[in-house]
Design a protein around this motif. Structure first.
Motif, PDB file in Angstrom:
ATOM      1  N   ILE A  84      11.794  69.395  45.704  1.00  0.00           N
ATOM      2  CA  ILE A  84      12.256  70.430  46.641  1.00  0.00           C
ATOM      3  C   ILE A  84      13.483  69.931  47.405  1.00  0.00           C
ATOM      4  O   ILE A  84      14.497  70.628  47.513  1.00  0.00           O
ATOM      5  CB  ILE A  84      11.127  70.825  47.628  1.00  0.00           C
ATOM      6  N   LEU A  85      13.407  68.708  47.933  1.00  0.00           N
ATOM      7  CA  LEU A  85      14.533  68.157  48.703  1.00  0.00           C
ATOM      8  C   LEU A  85      15.781  68.027  47.831  1.00  0.00           C
ATOM      9  O   LEU A  85      16.889  68.318  48.264  1.00  0.00           O
ATOM     10  CB  LEU A  85      14.160  66.779  49.273  1.00  0.00           C
ATOM     11  N   GLU A  86      15.581  67.609  46.593  1.00  0.00           N
ATOM     12  CA  GLU A  86      16.705  67.394  45.678  1.00  0.00           C
ATOM     13  C   GLU A  86      17.359  68.712  45.274  1.00  0.00           C
ATOM     14  O   GLU A  86      18.536  68.757  44.948  1.00  0.00           O
ATOM     15  CB  GLU A  86      16.205  66.637  44.440  1.00  0.00           C
ATOM     16  N   SER A  87      16.582  69.821  45.282  1.00  0.00           N
ATOM     17  CA  SER A  87      17.151  71.096  44.834  1.00  0.00           C
ATOM     18  C   SER A  87      17.749  71.922  45.980  1.00  0.00           C
ATOM     19  O   SER A  87      18.073  73.086  45.810  1.00  0.00           O
ATOM     20  CB  SER A  87      16.107  71.913  44.063  1.00  0.00           C
ATOM     21  N   ARG A  88      17.921  71.302  47.148  1.00  0.00           N
ATOM     22  CA  ARG A  88      18.663  71.966  48.244  1.00  0.00           C
ATOM     23  C   ARG A  88      20.113  72.118  47.818  1.00  0.00           C
ATOM     24  O   ARG A  88      20.678  71.239  47.172  1.00  0.00           O
ATOM     25  CB  ARG A  88      18.596  71.122  49.516  1.00  0.00           C
ATOM     26  N   LEU A  89      20.742  73.218  48.213  1.00  0.00           N
ATOM     27  CA  LEU A  89      22.116  73.494  47.779  1.00  0.00           C
ATOM     28  C   LEU A  89      23.102  72.425  48.246  1.00  0.00           C
ATOM     29  O   LEU A  89      23.969  72.001  47.485  1.00  0.00           O
ATOM     30  CB  LEU A  89      22.552  74.878  48.270  1.00  0.00           C
ATOM     31  N   ASP A  90      22.954  71.946  49.498  1.00  0.00           N
ATOM     32  CA  ASP A  90      23.899  70.926  49.975  1.00  0.00           C
ATOM     33  C   ASP A  90      23.775  69.633  49.158  1.00  0.00           C
ATOM     34  O   ASP A  90      24.767  68.975  48.857  1.00  0.00           O
ATOM     35  CB  ASP A  90      23.763  70.670  51.483  1.00  0.00           C
ATOM     36  N   ASN A  91      22.548  69.301  48.747  1.00  0.00           N
ATOM     37  CA  ASN A  91      22.356  68.102  47.917  1.00  0.00           C
ATOM     38  C   ASN A  91      22.976  68.287  46.535  1.00  0.00           C
ATOM     39  O   ASN A  91      23.594  67.370  45.993  1.00  0.00           O
ATOM     40  CB  ASN A  91      20.864  67.779  47.790  1.00  0.00           C
ATOM     41  N   VAL A  92      22.827  69.488  45.975  1.00  0.00           N
ATOM     42  CA  VAL A  92      23.392  69.773  44.648  1.00  0.00           C
ATOM     43  C   VAL A  92      24.917  69.663  44.688  1.00  0.00           C
ATOM     44  O   VAL A  92      25.528  69.073  43.794  1.00  0.00           O
ATOM     45  CB  VAL A  92      22.943  71.172  44.137  1.00  0.00           C
ATOM     46  N   VAL A  93      25.523  70.195  45.754  1.00  0.00           N
ATOM     47  CA  VAL A  93      26.983  70.106  45.913  1.00  0.00           C
ATOM     48  C   VAL A  93      27.414  68.638  45.984  1.00  0.00           C
ATOM     49  O   VAL A  93      28.384  68.228  45.352  1.00  0.00           O
ATOM     50  CB  VAL A  93      27.441  70.884  47.182  1.00  0.00           C
ATOM     51  N   LYS A 112      31.321  78.599  53.524  1.00  0.00           N
ATOM     52  CA  LYS A 112      31.367  79.640  52.487  1.00  0.00           C
ATOM     53  C   LYS A 112      32.290  79.292  51.317  1.00  0.00           C
ATOM     54  O   LYS A 112      33.019  80.141  50.824  1.00  0.00           O
ATOM     55  CB  LYS A 112      31.769  80.988  53.099  1.00  0.00           C
ATOM     56  N   PHE A 113      32.243  78.029  50.879  1.00  0.00           N
ATOM     57  CA  PHE A 113      33.016  77.617  49.709  1.00  0.00           C
ATOM     58  C   PHE A 113      32.237  77.859  48.417  1.00  0.00           C
ATOM     59  O   PHE A 113      32.815  77.917  47.349  1.00  0.00           O
ATOM     60  CB  PHE A 113      33.324  76.103  49.775  1.00  0.00           C
ATOM     61  N   VAL A 114      30.902  77.969  48.540  1.00  0.00           N
ATOM     62  CA  VAL A 114      30.039  77.924  47.351  1.00  0.00           C
ATOM     63  C   VAL A 114      29.417  79.276  47.026  1.00  0.00           C
ATOM     64  O   VAL A 114      28.974  79.990  47.918  1.00  0.00           O
ATOM     65  CB  VAL A 114      28.912  76.873  47.558  1.00  0.00           C
ATOM     66  N   THR A 115      29.418  79.603  45.724  1.00  0.00           N
ATOM     67  CA  THR A 115      28.704  80.808  45.274  1.00  0.00           C
ATOM     68  C   THR A 115      27.570  80.394  44.338  1.00  0.00           C
ATOM     69  O   THR A 115      27.691  79.428  43.595  1.00  0.00           O
ATOM     70  CB  THR A 115      29.634  81.781  44.512  1.00  0.00           C
ATOM     71  N   ASN A 122      25.888  80.515  52.166  1.00  0.00           N
ATOM     72  CA  ASN A 122      26.319  79.543  53.175  1.00  0.00           C
ATOM     73  C   ASN A 122      25.121  78.916  53.896  1.00  0.00           C
ATOM     74  O   ASN A 122      25.189  78.556  55.050  1.00  0.00           O
ATOM     75  CB  ASN A 122      27.290  80.182  54.170  1.00  0.00           C
ATOM     76  N   ILE A 123      24.011  78.791  53.178  1.00  0.00           N
ATOM     77  CA  ILE A 123      22.805  78.180  53.746  1.00  0.00           C
ATOM     78  C   ILE A 123      22.568  76.850  53.027  1.00  0.00           C
ATOM     79  O   ILE A 123      22.174  76.842  51.848  1.00  0.00           O
ATOM     80  CB  ILE A 123      21.584  79.122  53.569  1.00  0.00           C
ATOM     81  N   PRO A 124      22.813  75.720  53.703  1.00  0.00           N
ATOM     82  CA  PRO A 124      22.658  74.413  53.038  1.00  0.00           C
ATOM     83  C   PRO A 124      21.260  74.168  52.482  1.00  0.00           C
ATOM     84  O   PRO A 124      21.091  73.466  51.496  1.00  0.00           O
ATOM     85  CB  PRO A 124      22.976  73.408  54.154  1.00  0.00           C
ATOM     86  N   SER A 125      20.241  74.781  53.117  1.00  0.00           N
ATOM     87  CA  SER A 125      18.865  74.528  52.678  1.00  0.00           C
ATOM     88  C   SER A 125      18.422  75.468  51.552  1.00  0.00           C
ATOM     89  O   SER A 125      17.269  75.421  51.125  1.00  0.00           O
ATOM     90  CB  SER A 125      17.906  74.678  53.862  1.00  0.00           C
TER      91      SER A 125
END
Length: 197
Positions: A84-93, A112-115, A122-125
């Motif tokens: 779960i922690l690894e699949s956070r969007l900010d971690n993926v980026v 808002k750089f990521v789609t 724009n939600i890091p979690s």
């Protein structure tokens, strides 16, 4: 939002962490001289939890919620929590090399750089799923900041569970990561023991 003002290297030193897990290539030259006092079982468990929270930039309440979610999922709670922690969007980026540090990855998402699948997120979690297509917005791909980041992170190894293209700044989540694919030095079983008391 709560912000921890403690210098990163100081926190890394107190948790016994390499700063490279957060994207910093600095090394602390000071050695931590701990007294030879034996750390209690609770102390060890707490340190592992703090380590995981610090690496992924998660505060206590969301971390506890992730734990509850991992507990309800099929399989072992510890590896589920790490997935779960690894699949956070900010971690993926961060893993894709679209940010130099984990803090910068959070900022890239915030601004808002990521789609994800064509929609701006724009939600890091935000938790990514298998098959999601993650991309840097067209208008942001050519800005100097992204060029600078890619120049620095170009040699970063992208994990097997992600299929990334550093030139096009787009990627696909092939599958959710297994514990073996996560190279974070956290003993998640100690976290499970801490929360299951």
């Amino acid at each position: 939002m709560a912000v921890n003002k403690t210098p990163v290297l100081k926190r890394c030193r107190s948790l016994g962490l390499e700063p490279s897990y957060l994207g910093y290539d600095k090394k602390s030259r000071r050695n931590l001289s701990r007294s030879s006092r034996k750390v209690s079982e609770y102390g060890l468990q707490l340190r592992e939890k703090q380590k995981a929270k610090f690496i992924y930039g998660v505060l206590e309440k969301p971390f506890r919620n992730y734990y509850k979610k991992a507990d309800k999922m099929h399989g072992l709670t510890g590896p589920n929590l790490m997935t779960i922690l690894e699949s956070r969007l900010d971690n993926v980026v961060f893993r894709l090399g679209w940010a130099r540090t984990r803090k910068e990855a959070r900022q890239v998402v915030d601004h808002k750089f990521v789609t994800v699948n064509g929609k701006v997120v724009n939600i890091p979690s935000y938790l990514v799923k298998a098959g999601d297509v993650i991309e840097i917005k067209e208008s942001k791909k050519t800005i100097q900041r992204m060029k600078d980041i890619v120049e620095v992170t170009g040699g970063r190894i992208v994990p097997e569970w992600l299929d990334g293209d550093i030139e096009k700044l787009s990627a696909t989540v092939k599958e959710l990561p297994t514990r073996e694919q996560i190279d974070v030095p956290v003993d998640e079983m100690l976290i499970v023991e801490l929360y299951s008391k």
